[in-house]
Design a protein around this motif. Sequence first.
Motif, mmCIF file in Angstrom:
data_model
loop_
_atom_site.group_PDB
_atom_site.id
_atom_site.type_symbol
_atom_site.label_atom_id
_atom_site.label_comp_id
_atom_site.label_asym_id
_atom_site.label_seq_id
_atom_site.Cartn_x
_atom_site.Cartn_y
_atom_site.Cartn_z
ATOM 1 N N LEU A 69 0.839 -1.195 0.000
ATOM 2 C CA LEU A 69 0.000 0.000 0.000
ATOM 3 C C LEU A 69 0.876 1.247 0.000
ATOM 4 N N SER A 70 0.489 2.228 -0.796
ATOM 5 C CA SER A 70 1.174 3.518 -0.708
ATOM 6 C C SER A 70 0.666 4.232 0.543
ATOM 7 N N LEU A 71 1.382 5.238 0.976
ATOM 8 C CA LEU A 71 0.920 6.020 2.129
ATOM 9 C C LEU A 71 -0.446 6.638 1.851
ATOM 10 N N HIS A 72 -0.663 7.073 0.618
ATOM 11 C CA HIS A 72 -1.949 7.683 0.255
ATOM 12 C C HIS A 72 -3.083 6.653 0.296
ATOM 13 N N GLU A 73 -2.820 5.445 -0.190
ATOM 14 C CA GLU A 73 -3.834 4.389 -0.131
ATOM 15 C C GLU A 73 -4.160 4.036 1.308
ATOM 16 N N LEU A 74 -3.128 3.886 2.126
ATOM 17 C CA LEU A 74 -3.341 3.573 3.536
ATOM 18 C C LEU A 74 -4.159 4.675 4.206
ATOM 19 N N TYR A 75 -3.798 5.909 3.963
ATOM 20 C CA TYR A 75 -4.529 7.039 4.539
ATOM 21 C C TYR A 75 -5.996 7.001 4.093
ATOM 22 N N ASP A 76 -6.226 6.812 2.795
ATOM 23 C CA ASP A 76 -7.597 6.798 2.277
ATOM 24 C C ASP A 76 -8.430 5.676 2.881
ATOM 25 N N LEU A 77 -7.846 4.481 3.029
ATOM 26 C CA LEU A 77 -8.640 3.375 3.579
ATOM 27 C C LEU A 77 -8.934 3.605 5.062
ATOM 28 N N LEU A 78 -7.986 4.178 5.792
ATOM 29 C CA LEU A 78 -8.241 4.463 7.208
ATOM 30 C C LEU A 78 -9.275 5.570 7.376
ATOM 31 N N VAL A 79 -9.248 6.565 6.501
ATOM 32 C CA VAL A 79 -10.257 7.624 6.548
ATOM 33 C C VAL A 79 -11.644 7.041 6.263
ATOM 34 N N LEU A 80 -11.762 6.214 5.226
ATOM 35 C CA LEU A 80 -13.065 5.626 4.888
ATOM 36 C C LEU A 80 -13.589 4.786 6.041
ATOM 37 N N ARG A 81 -12.757 3.930 6.589
ATOM 38 C CA ARG A 81 -13.206 3.098 7.710
ATOM 39 C C ARG A 81 -13.617 3.958 8.903
ATOM 40 N N SER A 82 -12.860 4.988 9.191
ATOM 41 C CA SER A 82 -13.183 5.859 10.319
ATOM 42 C C SER A 82 -14.465 6.651 10.069
ATOM 43 N N ARG A 83 -14.630 7.163 8.847
ATOM 44 C CA ARG A 83 -15.852 7.918 8.505
ATOM 45 C C ARG A 83 -17.106 7.097 8.777
ATOM 46 N N VAL A 84 -17.057 5.830 8.412
ATOM 47 C CA VAL A 84 -18.254 4.995 8.520
ATOM 48 C C VAL A 84 -18.350 4.322 9.887
ATOM 49 N N LEU A 99 -8.642 -5.011 -0.104
ATOM 50 C CA LEU A 99 -9.360 -4.866 -1.367
ATOM 51 C C LEU A 99 -9.906 -3.447 -1.428
ATOM 52 N N LEU A 100 -9.448 -2.697 -2.410
ATOM 53 C CA LEU A 100 -9.822 -1.294 -2.527
ATOM 54 C C LEU A 100 -10.560 -1.053 -3.836
ATOM 55 N N GLY A 101 -11.688 -0.368 -3.764
ATOM 56 C CA GLY A 101 -12.478 -0.024 -4.938
ATOM 57 C C GLY A 101 -12.437 1.475 -5.182
ATOM 58 N N TRP A 102 -11.913 1.851 -6.336
ATOM 59 C CA TRP A 102 -11.699 3.261 -6.681
ATOM 60 C C TRP A 102 -12.657 3.691 -7.777
ATOM 61 N N GLN A 103 -13.196 4.889 -7.625
ATOM 62 C CA GLN A 103 -14.066 5.470 -8.643
ATOM 63 C C GLN A 103 -13.620 6.915 -8.843
ATOM 64 N N GLU A 104 -13.183 7.201 -10.053
ATOM 65 C CA GLU A 104 -12.688 8.546 -10.385
ATOM 66 C C GLU A 104 -11.616 9.006 -9.395
ATOM 67 N N GLY A 105 -10.719 8.091 -9.057
ATOM 68 C CA GLY A 105 -9.606 8.410 -8.190
ATOM 69 C C GLY A 105 -9.927 8.500 -6.707
ATOM 70 N N LYS A 106 -11.161 8.186 -6.342
ATOM 71 C CA LYS A 106 -11.560 8.259 -4.937
ATOM 72 C C LYS A 106 -11.897 6.862 -4.418
ATOM 73 N N LEU A 107 -11.412 6.549 -3.211
ATOM 74 C CA LEU A 107 -11.719 5.261 -2.602
ATOM 75 C C LEU A 107 -13.173 5.262 -2.129
ATOM 76 N N VAL A 108 -13.975 4.350 -2.692
ATOM 77 C CA VAL A 108 -15.397 4.300 -2.342
ATOM 78 C C VAL A 108 -15.823 2.953 -1.774
ATOM 79 N N ALA A 109 -14.931 1.946 -1.829
ATOM 80 C CA ALA A 109 -15.274 0.616 -1.311
ATOM 81 C C ALA A 109 -14.011 -0.050 -0.785
ATOM 82 N N TYR A 110 -14.190 -0.832 0.277
ATOM 83 C CA TYR A 110 -13.038 -1.473 0.901
ATOM 84 C C TYR A 110 -13.495 -2.721 1.650
ATOM 85 N N ALA A 111 -12.633 -3.736 1.656
ATOM 86 C CA ALA A 111 -12.817 -4.915 2.503
ATOM 87 C C ALA A 111 -11.437 -5.473 2.831
ATOM 88 N N ARG A 112 -11.355 -6.090 3.988
ATOM 89 C CA ARG A 112 -10.105 -6.698 4.441
ATOM 90 C C ARG A 112 -10.274 -8.211 4.377
#
Length: 149
Positions: free
Chosen positions: A11-26, A50-63
């Motif tokens: 994972l890049s730092l940006h991917e890690l950040y995005d997945l942690l933000v999404l999980r925390s938001r929800v 597992l990361l799902g991207w739409q138009e450069g934004k992380l919108v779906a995730y599962a571990r």
Amino acid sequence: MDWTLKGFDALSLHELYDLLVLRSRVFVVEQTCPFLDLDGLDKQGEVLHLLGWQEGKLVAYARLLAPDLVKPGFAVIGRVVTAPEARGGGLGHRLMERADAECARLWPQAPVYLGAQAHLQDFYARHGFRPEGDAYLEDEILHIGMVRP
């Protein structure tokens, strides 16, 4: 929709950040459930993200957790989440289809377990999961174990 599947070290730092933000938001903010999301499993070698991207934004995730890592004899799908703004168009079902397919590809002999929030039991049943055992409280939210052979 672009899907990626990576181990922690890939994972890049940006991917890690995005997945942690999404999980925390929800899981923390939307569900008003303060809990320690960072449970030490994300960085295990037998865990894939597992990361799902739409138009450069992380919108779906599962571990995805390898068999026997947390439940003897079972692969585990966890932290299933979609971004609130991306809901309503079947994204959650596409995420589960992808997670199921990856588990079947990676661990073809292993049944799959997930700890579902009880109100989502019907959602997971549509993907072949059936309840196992009694409902239980986890972080003050009612859950039920579900398995797919």
